[in-house]
Design a protein around this motif. Structure first.
Motif: not given
Length: 346
Positions: A60-61, A63-65, A67-68
């Motif tokens: 999950a972490v 995926a966020v990184v 995406l950014v």
């Protein structure tokens, strides 16, 4: 990125080409992936926490990184179309990699010899009279098992959850004489720290771990452990895993497991009987002691709070995943355990 895409596609194509070859799939599952998952399970068992849960959090972490980083890449890139294509291809490659790995490690189990194939048992059509008889049989034994377990000040089932987890690796010992192919080392299930948001994450083939919800009512924790340990044996079918959980729990020497086993069986049988004959169901339900009815209501109330859009989407995705590997019953296979129970006990 294109070579990565081709490699994943080749793996998936080979999987779908060979899934119909029972001999090849049996070799792959029982000689390659199952020993590999058991090795992973033994390695992860040395850690006091769920490695699977940690991987979910890291994913999950990540995926966020990612995406950014991709948004930043798109903004700075002069060739927007090429940049967007590369990002989309990268995401597709990641998705197909997970699909390919899951198909090889777990999806193949749906096409190998399952518990019914190896035991000779089969879920034949159930006669109404047998359904009533077996449901009453389970209700009677559930009432008897209820006299041997502890209850809290509110009259609800209570037990040390860690003790239930600690006993799990011996619960299948009572079945080895009848089903010797089940005899293999067990790794104890692990409680999930984020149980409320990860309660659907159970057996995780990438680590060989069984994970259980530690927030839900304790009355079915033992049968959940037994269910997940059946997956460690390569059994993919939910109905067969539930049947084995009932069988192992009701035959073992632990009172908490006995209660959970008779309870799990009664719930499935009772639900099936209610759909056929509500009056017969009510008559059996009225024969249960008040404390068992209290446990059933508490369990229903707990899970009712999670019903909604999220639960509907999760259930739909799970249903599609099961059907995609050839189980046409989909999540209905959770209820089809009734056929196995009635035919076995009748």
């Amino acid at each position: 990125l294109h070579r990565w895409l081709f490699a994943c596609g080749a793996v998936l194509v080979l999987f779908y080409l060979f899934r119909g070859n029972r001999a090849a799939v049996n070799f792959w599952v029982y000689s390659v992936t199952l020993p590999f998952e058991q090795f992973l399970g033994r390695a992860c068992a040395a850690l006091p926490f769920s490695v699977a849960e940690l991987l979910y959090v890291l994913a999950a972490v990540t995926a966020v990184v990612l995406l950014v980083l991709m948004v930043r890449y798109l903004i700075k890139s002069r060739q927007k179309g090429r940049a967007a294509y590369r990002c989309a291809l990268f995401v597709l490659d990641l998705f197909l990699t997970v699909c390919a790995a899951f198909s090889l490690l777990w999806g193949a189990n749906y096409y190998a010899d399952d518990f019914c194939d190896r035991s000779g048992l089969s879920p034949e059509p159930v006669a109404y009279e047998d359904l009533v008889r077996v449901t009453q049989y389970f209700a009677d034994h559930l009432a008897e098992a209820s006299t041997h377990i502890a209850r809290d000040e509110n009259g609800l089932f209570t037990a040390d959850r860690q003790e239930i987890l600690d006993y799990a690796d011996t619960v299948y010992d009572c079945l080895y004489d009848e089903f010797p192919f089940l005899d293999m080392p067990d790794q104890k299930p692990k409680g999930i720290f984020f149980s409320k948001i990860m309660s659907a994450m159970n057996y995780f083939p990438f680590t060989g771990e069984s994970n259980v919800n530690m927030d839900s009512p304790a009355m079915l924790l033992a049968s959940t452990c037994a269910h997940e340990l059946s997956h460690q044996r390569g059994i993919a079918s939910e109905q067969q895993s539930n049947f084995l959980a009932v069988l192992a729990c009701t035959r073992c020497d632990d009172a908490n497991y006995n209660y959970a086993g008779w309870m799990l069986g009664y719930i499935h049988l009772g639900n099936a009987l209610y759909r056929v004959d509500p009056d017969a169901w009510q008559q059996i339900r009225d024969s249960l002691p008040d404390e068992i009815v209290l446990d059933l209501r508490y369990n229903s109330a707990y899970w009712a709070q999670y019903k909604g859009l999220t639960a509907t989407v999760t259930q739909s995705l799970n249903d599609k995943m099961i059907k995609s590997y050839g189980d046409e019953l989909g999540t209905q296979s959770y209820g089809a355990v009734v056929d196995l129970l009635v035919n076995y006990y009748a």
